[in-house]
Enzyme design. Sequence first.
Site, PDB file in Angstrom:
ATOM      1  CG  ASP A 134      11.291  -4.099   2.858  1.00  0.00           C
ATOM      2  OD1 ASP A 134      10.560  -4.839   2.098  1.00  0.00           O
ATOM      3  OD2 ASP A 134      11.750  -3.116   2.603  1.00  0.00           O
ATOM      4  CE1 TYR A 164      14.850   0.171  -3.163  1.00  0.00           C
ATOM      5  CE2 TYR A 164      14.013   1.905  -1.694  1.00  0.00           C
ATOM      6  CZ  TYR A 164      14.135   1.419  -3.179  1.00  0.00           C
ATOM      7  OH  TYR A 164      13.778   2.163  -4.108  1.00  0.00           O
ATOM      8  CE  LYS A 210      10.472  -2.011  -6.232  1.00  0.00           C
ATOM      9  NZ  LYS A 210      11.231  -1.665  -4.815  1.00  0.00           N
ATOM     10  NE  ARG A 212      -6.306  14.906   3.924  1.00  0.00           N
ATOM     11  CZ  ARG A 212      -6.575  15.124   5.169  1.00  0.00           C
ATOM     12  NH1 ARG A 212      -6.346  14.226   6.083  1.00  0.00           N
ATOM     13  NH2 ARG A 212      -7.487  16.072   5.224  1.00  0.00           N
TER      14      ARG A 212
END
Length: 417
Positions: free
Chosen positions: A205, A122, A230, A69
């Site tokens: 972004d 988005y 993406k 983690r």
Amino acid sequence: MNDHTFSPESQMMSFGYKPELSEGSIKCPIFQTSTFCFKKAEDGKAFFEVAYGKREKNADEELGLIYSRLNNPNLQITENRLSLWDGAEDAAIFESGMGAISSMLMEFTKPGDLVLYSMPVYGGTDHFITKVLPKFGIQSIGVTPFEDKTAVLEKLEKSGMKDKLSFIYLETPANPTNSLVDIGMFREIADQIKSEEQPIYIGVDNTYMGPVWQHPLQLGADMVIYSATKYIGGHSDLVAGACLGSAELMKRVKGFRTFMGNMAGPHTGWLLMRSLETLKIRMEKQALNAELVAQFLNDHPKVEKVYYLGNLKESDGRQYEIFKKQCLSNGAMISFDIKGGEKAAFRFLNAMKLIKLAVSLGSTESLAEHPATMTHSDVDYDLRQAMSITEKMVRISIGVEDAKDIIWDINQALEKV
Ligand SMILES: *Cc1c(COP(=O)(O)O)cnc(C)c1O
């Protein structure tokens, strides 16, 4: 001859990986493990001191791994490689783009703060900013690509919350319209308003452009975020996200990630490493294909308007200026309005044979979808209309197929309309 620096694409197969630590394996294996052995207790103590920020790492200190983690070779090597494209000091990989976006926003805002964001963003980001952040006492103001510096400053003044502004969130080019906002302009606004007590960070972004075609950190942003699902992942076989910036800011983002527990797992890290090797060649082919597809759409009688960066001309004024300043390519995302509204758009989407009807973008295969009823259906109706995200719009993400096949498919599907 010795001061040669390799381009990012030349380093994607090797950077940050030592084969001698993995039996000479040419490829970095998947470190499918939750925890790591310390050689001695003193090492464990030292690793934790640095990981939890109790002290800085000594210059000659080789830190070991602790727990997946906090860190894992598949994550760390991917983070180091991804950083090369944007010239970032460090990166943090998340299990999704939304994980990166939400964690960045949460780390750099607190109750009472104001977030300024560009519209449209988005759909998931829009939801997080306008519906989730208010639950934590964080308000937001959206600005359109048409508002200049004076208009944005006036809007902030009118809100009565100007001195509470702590984060500027930008998406450029915007999904799905390819509209642009000026990162440098928002830098000026941030620098004008910020104070000792209230720093203002800018996050961009860069999913639509990057990391190959636009470098927000060099244009005035403090952080850049990606849906690595993406272009970076690029094969429609993983979901991941990333946040990049200075070592100082990434320490904070990674600290937050440690306690949210939304880091990517080793397998996702490994898949991303595989993807980064072909990132540039994929994106270049996609951009070449997009140019040909746009040319075809521009001349088609059933197409009303094409939203493609390569269509911007000097007569488009500010949008063209921003494009010249910020983007290194026309990209491979094309939206277009079909004459005949939703009915015509759906008929087109249902008639495609090669292009797949799916959301997401940036993958090897071409994908098409209907923003108004799919990716952007959650965005306020009036805002959608104002931003041209209407029933007649179709969005296509251009893949790496042979361009003449993509065009053949679009042509035959338009014939059915
Ligand atoms: C897909 C996408 C996101 C969200 O990323 P996930 O990986 O799906 O969480 C954010 N921004 C843009 C521009 C996107 O296209």
